[in-house]
Design an enzyme around this catalytic site. Structure first.
Site, PDB file in Angstrom:
ATOM      1  N   GLY A 165     -10.158  -6.204 -13.873  1.00  0.00           N
ATOM      2  CA  GLY A 165     -10.387  -4.945 -13.608  1.00  0.00           C
ATOM      3  C   GLY A 165     -12.002  -3.886 -13.549  1.00  0.00           C
ATOM      4  O   GLY A 165     -12.411  -2.797 -13.553  1.00  0.00           O
ATOM      5  N   GLY A 192     -10.401  -8.516  -8.664  1.00  0.00           N
ATOM      6  CA  GLY A 192     -10.166  -8.228  -7.637  1.00  0.00           C
ATOM      7  C   GLY A 192     -10.976  -7.197  -6.700  1.00  0.00           C
ATOM      8  O   GLY A 192     -11.868  -7.712  -5.661  1.00  0.00           O
ATOM      9  N   CYS A 238       1.336  13.047   8.601  1.00  0.00           N
ATOM     10  CA  CYS A 238       1.950  14.420   8.623  1.00  0.00           C
ATOM     11  C   CYS A 238       2.013  14.787   7.923  1.00  0.00           C
ATOM     12  O   CYS A 238       3.354  14.606   6.913  1.00  0.00           O
ATOM     13  CB  CYS A 238       3.376  13.940   9.968  1.00  0.00           C
ATOM     14  SG  CYS A 238       2.852  14.840  11.311  1.00  0.00           S
ATOM     15  N   TYR A 286      -7.406  -2.580  -1.558  1.00  0.00           N
ATOM     16  CA  TYR A 286      -6.844  -1.598  -1.545  1.00  0.00           C
ATOM     17  C   TYR A 286      -6.834  -0.758  -0.512  1.00  0.00           C
ATOM     18  O   TYR A 286      -5.972   0.280  -0.708  1.00  0.00           O
ATOM     19  CB  TYR A 286      -6.805  -1.439  -3.265  1.00  0.00           C
ATOM     20  CG  TYR A 286      -6.835  -1.762  -4.015  1.00  0.00           C
ATOM     21  CD1 TYR A 286      -5.101  -2.732  -4.438  1.00  0.00           C
ATOM     22  CD2 TYR A 286      -7.510  -2.105  -5.138  1.00  0.00           C
ATOM     23  CE1 TYR A 286      -5.120  -3.930  -6.202  1.00  0.00           C
ATOM     24  CE2 TYR A 286      -7.601  -3.116  -5.713  1.00  0.00           C
ATOM     25  CZ  TYR A 286      -6.658  -3.934  -6.527  1.00  0.00           C
ATOM     26  OH  TYR A 286      -6.409  -4.284  -7.503  1.00  0.00           O
TER      27      TYR A 286
HETATM   28  N1  PLP Z   1      -4.329  -9.082 -12.108  1.00  0.00           N
HETATM   29  C1  PLP Z   1      -3.468  -8.191 -12.526  1.00  0.00           C
HETATM   30  C2  PLP Z   1      -2.893  -8.676 -13.520  1.00  0.00           C
HETATM   31  C3  PLP Z   1      -3.500  -6.926 -11.862  1.00  0.00           C
HETATM   32  O1  PLP Z   1      -2.367  -6.417 -12.376  1.00  0.00           O
HETATM   33  C4  PLP Z   1      -4.795  -6.687 -10.942  1.00  0.00           C
HETATM   34  C5  PLP Z   1      -4.653  -5.605 -10.679  1.00  0.00           C
HETATM   35  O2  PLP Z   1      -4.220  -4.392 -10.992  1.00  0.00           O
HETATM   36  C6  PLP Z   1      -5.768  -7.281 -11.500  1.00  0.00           C
HETATM   37  C7  PLP Z   1      -6.122  -8.761 -11.264  1.00  0.00           C
HETATM   38  C8  PLP Z   1      -7.416  -7.253 -10.039  1.00  0.00           C
HETATM   39  O3  PLP Z   1      -7.421  -5.597 -10.865  1.00  0.00           O
HETATM   40  P1  PLP Z   1      -9.195  -5.415 -10.153  1.00  0.00           P
HETATM   41  O4  PLP Z   1      -8.387  -5.535  -8.434  1.00  0.00           O
HETATM   42  O5  PLP Z   1      -8.971  -4.103 -10.705  1.00  0.00           O
HETATM   43  O6  PLP Z   1      -9.735  -5.958 -10.611  1.00  0.00           O
END
Ligand code: PLP
Length: 445
Positions: free
Chosen positions: A255, A299, A368, A397
């Site tokens: 997060g 992530g 489009c 993403y």
């Molecule tokens: N862990 C879980 C269970 C998630 O659903 C997510 C993203 O949706 C993440 C980790 C990674 O989150 P972030 O990319 O915001 O660090």
């Protein structure tokens, strides 16, 4: 330590500079030359930035003894990036057979892999057991019973965490909030005891190791992590008291935010590590349990800043008394975030990064849909057809959410480092696009 900065706080990759030709370069590679050599749209990933953030995470959490860093593959999952992250000592959070297979093929230690997801299929759970993933985070009652049956049939025991919804609201886009009570993910706090009873009394091929939560993405506040840890540790203590269960693992999810625009001010890995470790210290003392092993699964903050996307400027349109649009050769199919989340981005012109900005323009995609706008109202210099636009912070993403909308081929991705560029994802060809199509015999002439 708390004051140290980390690479998720920068808009651009750490190696971004203007070279002797006056062009923007990343990883020592001239972006205008990369665009020529590999064509556009092109995802470019800077290995130094990626490895720097891994070091920022490892150093930041070095004060806590038992930490398992798992990169959340959903942000970007490729063989090459998985190999780099494995080399940096990271495990992986995976949410599908595809992500699991990719990290496996990249040589990840499968014991350091955790399988997440709110509706895992039988074949995915079977693959997880076959490949020996270290933890499965079980999301719901159906999955508990399915996994037990599968593990029994394979004569295995699955080590699991329970995914819970801690009831924490964080101030991010509602589509990327996940920890609030009305969420599709995980067990409600009131359902934990029923799940634990089932595991202890009926599901003998499951071993419960701990609890897992994830409160959302692109988070800038640190307090939500404090609240989350407090709830998880309190639950561990309660389960110990009620069931005599000595659970010793908590997974707090990912997060941490990144800096897409100047107004974004994400905390550093050092700042959140301090809050997380202090919260663990205080809640462990408050609830009288031993220190749990901590799992984190970031992530976006790991991979976003390392990535940029190069586009070529094409047509333009001046709406009379209105906006000036410039269209690029990509858009919502290679970066869904602006149309999906109203996400904002920053960009430079790679062939004239130093030129004075002279206009506020809208960067439109080529797909489009009227909603296919990559950047609203960005200050840029005079633009011409053929200019190369570099959009920052597209490592996370973007490719992982890319589609073939309008039957457009997905772009290539190159990894840059020490003035070298290597293709890590080939550009799709027209034949790739039709390679899964079949014409039934009866329609053949
Ligand atoms: N862990 C879980 C269970 C998630 O659903 C997510 C993203 O949706 C993440 C980790 C990674 O989150 P972030 O990319 O915001 O660090």
């Amino acid at each position: 330590f708390r004051m140290q900065t980390s690479t998720n706080q920068s808009i651009k990759p750490v190696t971004a500079e203007i070279n002797e030709l006056g062009n923007l370069s990343i990883g020592g590679c001239d972006l205008v030359e990369l665009a020529k050599k590999y064509e556009t749209p092109l995802y470019v990933l800077d290995e130094t930035t990626l490895r720097n953030i891994c070091k920022d995470y490892k150093e930041a959490f070095s004060a806590y003894k038992n930490v398992n860093m798992m990169y959340a593959s959903k942000a970007l999952c490729t063989l090459a990036t998985s190999a780099i992250l494995a080399d940096e000592g990271f495990g992986f959070d995976v949410v599908s057979a595809g992500e699991m297979y990719t990290v496996y093929k990249a040589g990840a230690d499968m014991k350091k892999v955790l399988f997440n997801g709110n509706n895992k299929s039988i074949s995915e759970l079977t693959l997880a057991l076959e490949l020996g993933v270290g933890r499965i985070s079980v999301d719901n009652f159906l999955e508990l019973s399915l996994l037990n049956v599968l593990a029994k049939s394979m004569n295995k025991t699955a080590e699991i965490l329970l995914r819970i919804t801690p009831g924490i609201e964080c101030h991010t886009h509602e589509y990327i909030q996940t920890g609030h009570l009305d969420s599709k993910f995980g067990f409600d706090l009131t359902q934990i005891d029923e799940a634990v009873n089932l595991i202890l009394d009926e599901y003998s091929n499951l071993t419960l190791r701990g609890l897992h939560a994830h409160i959302g993405s692109q988070i800038f506040e640190t307090k939500v992590y404090h609240d989350e840890i407090e709830i998880l540790v309190k639950e561990l203590a309660r389960l110990d008291e009620k069931f005599g269960l000595k659970l010793d693992e908590i997974n707090i999810g990912g997060g941490l935010g990144v800096k897409y625009t100047e107004s974004d001010c994400p905390p550093s890995t050092y700042e959140i590590a301090c809050v997380i470790i202090e919260s663990l210290n205080s809640s462990v003392q408050k609830y009288g349990i031993g220190y749990p092993t901590l799992f984190i699964e970031p992530g976006r903050s790991i991979i976003s800043t390392a990535g940029v996307t190069l586009y070529t400027i094409g047509s333009s349109k001046q709406v009379p008394n209105g906006k000036k649009y410039f269209a690029v050769d990509g858009g919502m199919a290679d970066n869904a975030r602006p149309s999906m989340y109203k996400a904002e981005y920053t960009a430079s012109v790679a062939n004239k990064p130093d030129a004075e900005t002279s206009q506020s323009v809208t960067i439109a995609g080529r797909f489009c849909e009227s909603g296919d706008i990559l950047i609203h109202n960005i200050e840029l210099p005079e633009l011409e057809e053929g200019d190369i636009l570099c959009v920052y912070n597209t490592g996370a993403y973007n490719y992982s959410m890319a589609s073939n909308y309008n039957r457009v081929q997905k772009p290539a991705m190159v990894l840059v480092n020490n003035s070298q560029s290597d293709i890590i994802i080939e550009r799709e060809t027209l034949d790739d696009l039709i390679s899964h199509d079949r014409i039934p015999d009866r329609l053949k002439k």
